[in-house]
Design an enzyme around this catalytic site. Structure first.
Site, mmCIF file in Angstrom:
data_model
loop_
_atom_site.group_PDB
_atom_site.id
_atom_site.type_symbol
_atom_site.label_atom_id
_atom_site.label_comp_id
_atom_site.label_asym_id
_atom_site.label_seq_id
_atom_site.Cartn_x
_atom_site.Cartn_y
_atom_site.Cartn_z
ATOM 1 N N LYS A 1 0.850 -1.199 0.000
ATOM 2 C CA LYS A 1 0.000 0.000 0.000
ATOM 3 C C LYS A 1 0.882 1.245 0.000
ATOM 4 O O LYS A 1 1.872 1.305 0.747
ATOM 5 C CB LYS A 1 -0.903 -0.030 1.235
ATOM 6 C CG LYS A 1 -1.951 1.075 1.307
ATOM 7 C CD LYS A 1 -2.841 0.891 2.543
ATOM 8 C CE LYS A 1 -3.931 1.925 2.680
ATOM 9 N NZ LYS A 1 -4.770 1.724 3.882
ATOM 10 N N SER B 1 -9.674 1.747 2.964
ATOM 11 C CA SER B 1 -8.812 2.472 2.059
ATOM 12 C C SER B 1 -7.767 1.613 1.347
ATOM 13 O O SER B 1 -7.173 2.066 0.370
ATOM 14 C CB SER B 1 -8.090 3.582 2.810
ATOM 15 O OG SER B 1 -7.257 3.046 3.826
ATOM 16 N N SER C 1 -9.797 -0.540 7.192
ATOM 17 C CA SER C 1 -9.241 -0.423 5.842
ATOM 18 C C SER C 1 -8.504 -1.632 5.304
ATOM 19 O O SER C 1 -8.147 -1.641 4.124
ATOM 20 C CB SER C 1 -8.321 0.786 5.762
ATOM 21 O OG SER C 1 -9.099 1.938 5.595
HETATM 22 N N1 GLN Z 1 -13.114 4.223 6.383
HETATM 23 C C1 GLN Z 1 -12.526 4.648 7.618
HETATM 24 C C2 GLN Z 1 -12.128 6.090 7.486
HETATM 25 O O1 GLN Z 1 -12.388 6.634 6.488
HETATM 26 C C3 GLN Z 1 -11.359 3.791 7.960
HETATM 27 C C4 GLN Z 1 -10.165 4.090 7.153
HETATM 28 C C5 GLN Z 1 -8.983 3.258 7.530
HETATM 29 O O2 GLN Z 1 -9.113 2.226 8.198
HETATM 30 N N2 GLN Z 1 -7.809 3.726 7.149
HETATM 31 O O3 GLN Z 1 -11.579 6.674 8.352
#
Ligand code: GLN
Length: 506
Positions: A80, A155, A179
């Site tokens: 990532k 994400s 994410s």
């Molecule tokens: N969807 C959640 C957010 O937008 C979690 C994102 C993540 O785990 N990086 O904060």
């Protein structure tokens, strides 16, 4: 050697082929390069494919195979793009870091590099990992290989889509509120968030430091354990990192005799799609078939977890993102008039809408007069959520829920409605608030799209989770190969298609 199916090949099997000399590391890497050439214009999982590095490094592994007998040597991985990699552009999918060349490498990435894993490239994400669909990337929208008109989740959507599309054998992601698990769920693969602190955050571009964790995205539970083994451990460079009390074991369990699984009523109360609920209930029945028992439990503060998260995460983000000021990192606006103009235009041009929204919410929540009302209160809620789990784990070994209330949703369908997007993580966020380990495994399809099953355990119960997930995976027998249903025309790729590959491992 041909005939390998990148949509089904596991790291465990790839390793055996390498060790038996049936395939070379260079040939294995070519399987992924060929698949990237075939499908990346549709999937757009990578921000950067490190093509030169792949060829050079896999050849080196082959040449020095005798000396490189580590269990991961020669196995290709996607990373990532919010983990810094020395000499390889790292963007966090933000314009503000579009040309950022890190001078060091994140500990977790270094650990896999030192295991002579070949890095395939850097994968797409929501900008600074803020989002649940990977649509917040400044560069490109990644498609879900199960239906190209839907999102891969986020994400870590680039990592999940790369694995699901056979463009990577396995991948690293990060999980702040879901994410890793939510994109794994939407893409029909395995994803695990370890106990907070188990994997070093050194070199992970910080979003919300008290919640962020790096973890594996893989095609099987065994592979998940194999990768996790190599990234855990205390790191003196991360003050919150800890040594696991026992090493990560490779799972072999086929039964669940005696395992008590709690099913929180609050997680099933609202918003779970019927198809997701049906696969979830079938999976609970399988747990019983395998000798486990499922009991309803209560985690009474669940409904406050999401609102608390959306105070705490933006508050920490607003502090962490203060460093992107045009002075020290990445993008700087042209011809600033003075320092204020430099800050304003650099950050105004450099950050996308969702990141700005979080910075504003976070700054507000931390400002004098509001700190106690918002941030202080959210931290109290966090304690209550953690205590809910502690009380529940007095009676059960693991907690089960759907990973995501829905299967993959259509691209664009939630972009104008941040609250609908935030709801994607309603089942995953509590584990982050409490620092607990949790896995998502595929448990079947609903309308042709994968459904994820989540298991949450007490802190440091990685081995228990992996064993249970392994037994369940065997009983479910999910086929990880997506059909590549194409309901949208391919567009030109993002940076991945145009950028030259850069040096990485050496
Ligand atoms: N969807 C959640 C957010 O937008 C979690 C994102 C993540 O785990 N990086 O904060």
């Amino acid at each position: 050697m041909t005939g390998l199916d990148p949509l089904r090949l596991t790291a465990r099997d790839a390793k055996r082929l390498l060790v038996d000399g049936e395939i070379s590391s260079a040939e294995l890497a070519k399987v992924y390069l060929d698949q990237i050439a075939a499908v990346e214009s549709k999937v757009r999982a990578y921000i950067l494919v490190t093509t030169d590095n792949i060829a050079k490094y896999s050849t080196k592994v082959d040449r020095e195979m005798q000396a490189m007998r580590g269990p991961l040597a020669g196995l290709p991985i996607a990373v990532k793009d919010n983990m810094v990699t020395e000499g390889v552009t790292t963007t966090a999918a933000s314009r503000i870091l579009a040309n950022y060349q890190p001078v060091y490498t994140a500990t977790a990435v270094r650990q896999v590099w030192e295991g002579h894993v070949v890095m395939l490239g850097k994968t797409n994400l929501d900008e600074f990992a803020m989002g649940s669909s990977t649509e917040n990337s400044a560069f490109q929208v990644t498609a879900n290989p199960w239906d190209l008109s839907t999102v891969p989740g986020g994400s870590s959507g680039g990592s999940a889509a790369a694995v699901a599309a056979g463009e990577a054998l396995w991948a690293l992601g990060s999980d702040t509120g879901g994410s890793i698990r939510q994109p794994a769920s939407l893409c029909g693969i395995v994803g695990m968030k370890p106990t907070y602190g188990a994997v070093s955050r050194y070199g992970l571009i910080a979003f919300a430091s008290s919640l962020d964790q790096i973890g594996p995205l893989t095609r099987s539970v065994y592979d998940c354990a194999l990768l996790l083994q190599h990234i855990v451990g205390h790191d003196p460079r991360d003050a919150t990192s800890v040594e696991l009390p026992e090493p990560v074991a490779l799972p072999s369990a086929e039964r669940l005799d005696g395992l008590r699984v709690g099913v929180p009523a609050e997680y099933l109360a609202a918003g779970i799609e019927p198809g997701v609920r049906a696969r979830f209930d079938e999976t609970l029945a399988r747990i019983e078939d395998l000798g486990g028992t499922c009991v309803e439990i209560s985690l009474p503060h669940t409904e406050y977890a999401l609102p608390a998260y959306y105070i705490i995460a933006p508050a920490e983000a607003s502090a962490n993102l203060a460093r992107f000021d045009g002075v020290r990192y990445g993008y700087r606006c042209a011809d600033p008039e003075d320092l204020t103009d430099l800050y304003e235009r650099t950050r105004g041009d450099g950050f996308g809408a969702e990141v700005k929204r979080r910075i504003m919410i976070g700054t507000y929540a931390l400002s004098a007069g509001y700190y106690d009302a918002y941030y202080g209160r959210a931290q109290k809620v966090r304690t209550l959520v953690r205590r809910d789990f502690e009380a529940a784990f007095a009676g059960v070994d693991l907690i089960a829920s759907p990973t995501s209330p829905t299967v993959a949703f259509r691209a664009g369908s939630r972009t104008d409605d941040p609250l609908a997007m935030y709801m994607s993580d309603v089942c995953t966020i509590p584990a982050n608030l409490a620092g607990l380990p949790a896995i998502s495994i595929p448990c079947g399809l609903s309308d042709g799209l994968p459904v994820g099953f989540q298991l949450i355990g007490p802190a440091f119960s990685e081995n228990r989770i992996l064993d249970a997930a392994h037994a369940l995976e065997g009983a479910i027998g999910f086929d990880t190969a997506p059909p590549f249903a194409d309901s949208r025309p391919a567009e030109a790729g993002g940076l991945g298609a145009t950028r030259p590959a850069e040096e990485g491992q050496s």
